[in-house]
Design a protein around this motif. Structure first.
Motif, mmCIF file in Angstrom:
data_model
loop_
_atom_site.group_PDB
_atom_site.id
_atom_site.type_symbol
_atom_site.label_atom_id
_atom_site.label_comp_id
_atom_site.label_asym_id
_atom_site.label_seq_id
_atom_site.Cartn_x
_atom_site.Cartn_y
_atom_site.Cartn_z
ATOM 1 N N VAL A 76 0.915 -1.436 0.004
ATOM 2 C CA VAL A 76 0.028 -0.137 -0.029
ATOM 3 C C VAL A 76 0.975 1.293 0.124
ATOM 4 C CG1 VAL A 76 -1.754 1.320 1.330
ATOM 5 C CG2 VAL A 76 -1.781 -1.157 1.249
ATOM 6 N N ASP A 77 0.527 2.039 -0.788
ATOM 7 C CA ASP A 77 1.621 3.347 -0.805
ATOM 8 C C ASP A 77 1.135 4.357 -0.180
ATOM 9 O OD1 ASP A 77 -0.788 4.730 -2.249
ATOM 10 O OD2 ASP A 77 0.037 4.234 -4.116
ATOM 11 N N LYS A 78 1.884 5.516 -0.381
ATOM 12 C CA LYS A 78 1.656 6.549 0.806
ATOM 13 C C LYS A 78 0.075 7.259 0.697
ATOM 14 C CE LYS A 78 3.547 10.272 -2.174
ATOM 15 N NZ LYS A 78 4.440 11.501 -2.204
ATOM 16 N N TRP A 79 -0.395 6.920 -0.567
ATOM 17 C CA TRP A 79 -1.828 7.338 -0.948
ATOM 18 C C TRP A 79 -3.112 6.232 -0.198
ATOM 19 C CZ3 TRP A 79 1.781 7.428 -4.845
ATOM 20 C CH2 TRP A 79 2.356 8.635 -5.176
ATOM 21 N N GLY A 80 -2.437 5.420 -0.132
ATOM 22 C CA GLY A 80 -3.291 4.362 0.647
ATOM 23 C C GLY A 80 -4.138 3.320 -0.213
ATOM 24 N N TRP A 81 -3.246 3.227 -1.501
ATOM 25 C CA TRP A 81 -3.968 2.527 -2.454
ATOM 26 C C TRP A 81 -2.693 1.470 -2.946
ATOM 27 C CZ3 TRP A 81 -7.603 4.544 -6.651
ATOM 28 C CH2 TRP A 81 -8.541 5.116 -6.117
ATOM 29 N N THR A 82 -3.060 0.271 -3.540
ATOM 30 C CA THR A 82 -2.221 -0.590 -4.117
ATOM 31 C C THR A 82 -1.997 -0.174 -5.434
ATOM 32 O OG1 THR A 82 -3.942 -2.125 -4.697
ATOM 33 C CG2 THR A 82 -2.909 -2.841 -2.495
ATOM 34 N N ASN A 121 -8.684 -7.926 -3.941
ATOM 35 C CA ASN A 121 -9.362 -7.556 -2.833
ATOM 36 C C ASN A 121 -8.898 -6.921 -1.532
ATOM 37 O OD1 ASN A 121 -11.963 -9.187 -3.992
ATOM 38 N ND2 ASN A 121 -10.443 -11.035 -3.330
ATOM 39 N N ILE A 122 -7.675 -6.265 -2.151
ATOM 40 C CA ILE A 122 -7.159 -5.402 -1.000
ATOM 41 C C ILE A 122 -7.953 -4.023 -1.418
ATOM 42 C CG2 ILE A 122 -5.052 -4.181 -0.171
ATOM 43 C CD1 ILE A 122 -3.549 -6.437 -0.991
ATOM 44 N N LEU A 123 -8.546 -3.503 -0.220
ATOM 45 C CA LEU A 123 -9.163 -2.127 -0.229
ATOM 46 C C LEU A 123 -8.155 -1.204 -0.023
ATOM 47 C CD1 LEU A 123 -12.520 -3.458 1.762
ATOM 48 C CD2 LEU A 123 -11.717 -3.614 -0.703
ATOM 49 N N THR A 124 -8.622 -0.186 -0.736
ATOM 50 C CA THR A 124 -8.047 1.407 -0.465
ATOM 51 C C THR A 124 -8.143 1.830 1.212
ATOM 52 O OG1 THR A 124 -9.901 2.613 -0.681
ATOM 53 C CG2 THR A 124 -8.229 2.373 -2.941
ATOM 54 N N PHE A 125 -7.145 2.419 1.701
ATOM 55 C CA PHE A 125 -6.935 2.882 3.011
ATOM 56 C C PHE A 125 -7.320 4.394 3.265
ATOM 57 C CE2 PHE A 125 -5.038 -1.095 2.706
ATOM 58 C CZ PHE A 125 -5.534 -1.776 3.911
ATOM 59 N N LYS A 126 -7.113 4.996 2.074
ATOM 60 C CA LYS A 126 -7.172 6.634 2.402
ATOM 61 C C LYS A 126 -8.055 7.082 1.292
ATOM 62 C CE LYS A 126 -2.724 7.551 4.232
ATOM 63 N NZ LYS A 126 -1.330 8.413 3.866
ATOM 64 N N GLU A 127 -8.780 8.193 1.695
ATOM 65 C CA GLU A 127 -9.652 9.038 0.714
ATOM 66 C C GLU A 127 -8.839 9.563 -0.475
ATOM 67 O OE1 GLU A 127 -12.592 12.512 0.760
ATOM 68 O OE2 GLU A 127 -12.341 11.815 2.656
ATOM 69 N N SER A 162 -12.536 -1.281 -3.735
ATOM 70 C CA SER A 162 -11.684 -2.397 -4.269
ATOM 71 C C SER A 162 -11.409 -2.070 -5.523
ATOM 72 C CB SER A 162 -12.684 -3.544 -4.207
ATOM 73 O OG SER A 162 -13.809 -3.569 -5.103
ATOM 74 N N PRO A 163 -10.310 -2.511 -6.119
ATOM 75 C CA PRO A 163 -10.037 -2.269 -7.841
ATOM 76 C C PRO A 163 -11.198 -2.780 -8.695
ATOM 77 C CG PRO A 163 -8.181 -3.612 -6.741
ATOM 78 C CD PRO A 163 -9.496 -3.630 -5.639
ATOM 79 N N ALA A 217 -9.438 -13.411 -11.468
ATOM 80 C CA ALA A 217 -8.559 -13.597 -10.442
ATOM 81 C C ALA A 217 -9.142 -13.667 -9.003
ATOM 82 C CB ALA A 217 -7.699 -12.469 -10.586
ATOM 83 N N LYS A 218 -10.509 -13.772 -8.826
ATOM 84 C CA LYS A 218 -11.280 -13.917 -7.784
ATOM 85 C C LYS A 218 -11.544 -12.796 -6.956
ATOM 86 C CE LYS A 218 -11.258 -18.755 -8.312
ATOM 87 N NZ LYS A 218 -12.045 -18.784 -9.714
ATOM 88 N N ALA A 219 -11.637 -11.679 -7.819
ATOM 89 C CA ALA A 219 -12.132 -10.343 -7.049
ATOM 90 C C ALA A 219 -13.433 -10.676 -6.726
ATOM 91 C CB ALA A 219 -12.213 -9.272 -8.138
ATOM 92 N N ASP A 220 -13.841 -10.155 -5.466
ATOM 93 C CA ASP A 220 -14.976 -10.470 -4.798
ATOM 94 C C ASP A 220 -15.971 -9.213 -5.246
ATOM 95 O OD1 ASP A 220 -17.366 -10.997 -3.143
ATOM 96 O OD2 ASP A 220 -16.243 -10.909 -1.437
ATOM 97 N N PRO A 221 -17.262 -9.672 -6.299
ATOM 98 C CA PRO A 221 -17.989 -8.595 -6.520
ATOM 99 C C PRO A 221 -18.997 -8.153 -5.276
ATOM 100 C CG PRO A 221 -18.800 -10.729 -7.228
ATOM 101 C CD PRO A 221 -17.212 -10.954 -6.483
ATOM 102 N N ASP A 222 -18.933 -8.961 -4.300
ATOM 103 C CA ASP A 222 -19.791 -8.473 -3.163
ATOM 104 C C ASP A 222 -19.373 -7.493 -2.224
ATOM 105 O OD1 ASP A 222 -22.018 -10.040 -4.209
ATOM 106 O OD2 ASP A 222 -21.236 -11.769 -3.248
ATOM 107 N N ILE A 223 -18.105 -6.976 -2.446
ATOM 108 C CA ILE A 223 -17.350 -5.917 -1.514
ATOM 109 C C ILE A 223 -18.173 -4.645 -2.000
ATOM 110 C CG2 ILE A 223 -15.154 -4.936 -0.913
ATOM 111 C CD1 ILE A 223 -13.895 -7.518 -1.345
ATOM 112 N N ALA A 224 -18.651 -4.163 -0.919
ATOM 113 C CA ALA A 224 -19.475 -2.913 -1.037
ATOM 114 C C ALA A 224 -18.610 -1.542 -0.604
ATOM 115 C CB ALA A 224 -20.679 -2.867 -0.425
ATOM 116 N N ASP A 225 -18.776 -0.350 -0.887
ATOM 117 C CA ASP A 225 -18.225 0.725 -0.568
ATOM 118 C C ASP A 225 -18.590 1.078 0.827
ATOM 119 O OD1 ASP A 225 -20.324 2.011 -1.422
ATOM 120 O OD2 ASP A 225 -19.150 3.076 -3.153
#
Length: 148
Positions: A50-56, A81-87, A96-97, A116-124
């Motif tokens: 995760v970078d300084k912006w909170g994103w992969t 499925n790694i989620l962003t951590f910052k606005e 999610s990506p 690649a098994k991204a989870d379509p049920d991950i909500a914001d």
């Protein structure tokens, strides 16, 4: 919750300097520079940092619509499925990506992330899933892919 997400969350809570770890790789991805991204990974950058912006890097590749880079990152083991951590802009933490790709109607990226098994049920944070955004903006093919 996926192990990579748990580990990144713990690192953030502990104030780990790892938040700056993927910044060079993320910058290369944002710029669409696949060769530089490959060089950076060869010299030790990690695709799931995760970078300084909170994103992969994968989140950035999905956001900017770089399908070749998305494919390559997934081949290198990027976790979809790694989620962003910052606005960032209109996006609150926890995106999610797949949601980013669906929001912009990037059909090829949506398909690759799902493979690649991204989870379509991950909500914001508002409770909306990738399919909701694809439907709102009329991205019919994305809706079809996300509804399988």
């Amino acid at each position: 919750m996926k192990p990579a997400v748990v580990l990144a969350t713990i690192a953030i809570l502990l104030g780990a300097p790892a938040l700056e770890a993927g910044t060079k790789l993320s910058r290369a991805v944002v710029d669409g520079n696949l060769q530089l991204a490959k060089n950076l990974v060869e010299t030790g950058e990690k695709v799931n940092d995760v970078d300084k912006w909170g994103w992969t890097p994968l989140a950035w590749a999905a956001y900017y619509g770089h399908p070749v880079i998305v494919k390559w990152l997934l081949e290198q083991g990027a976790d979809p499925n790694i989620l962003t951590f910052k606005e960032y802009g209109r996006y609150k933490p926890g995106v999610s990506p797949l949601l980013l790709a669906a929001y912009y109607g990037y059909e090829e990226i949506v398909a690759d992330l799902l493979k690649a098994k991204a989870d379509p049920d991950i909500a914001d944070v508002s409770g909306r899933k990738p399919v909701d955004y694809a439907r709102d903006f009329g991205f019919t093919r994305c809706v079809e892919l996300l509804s399988r």
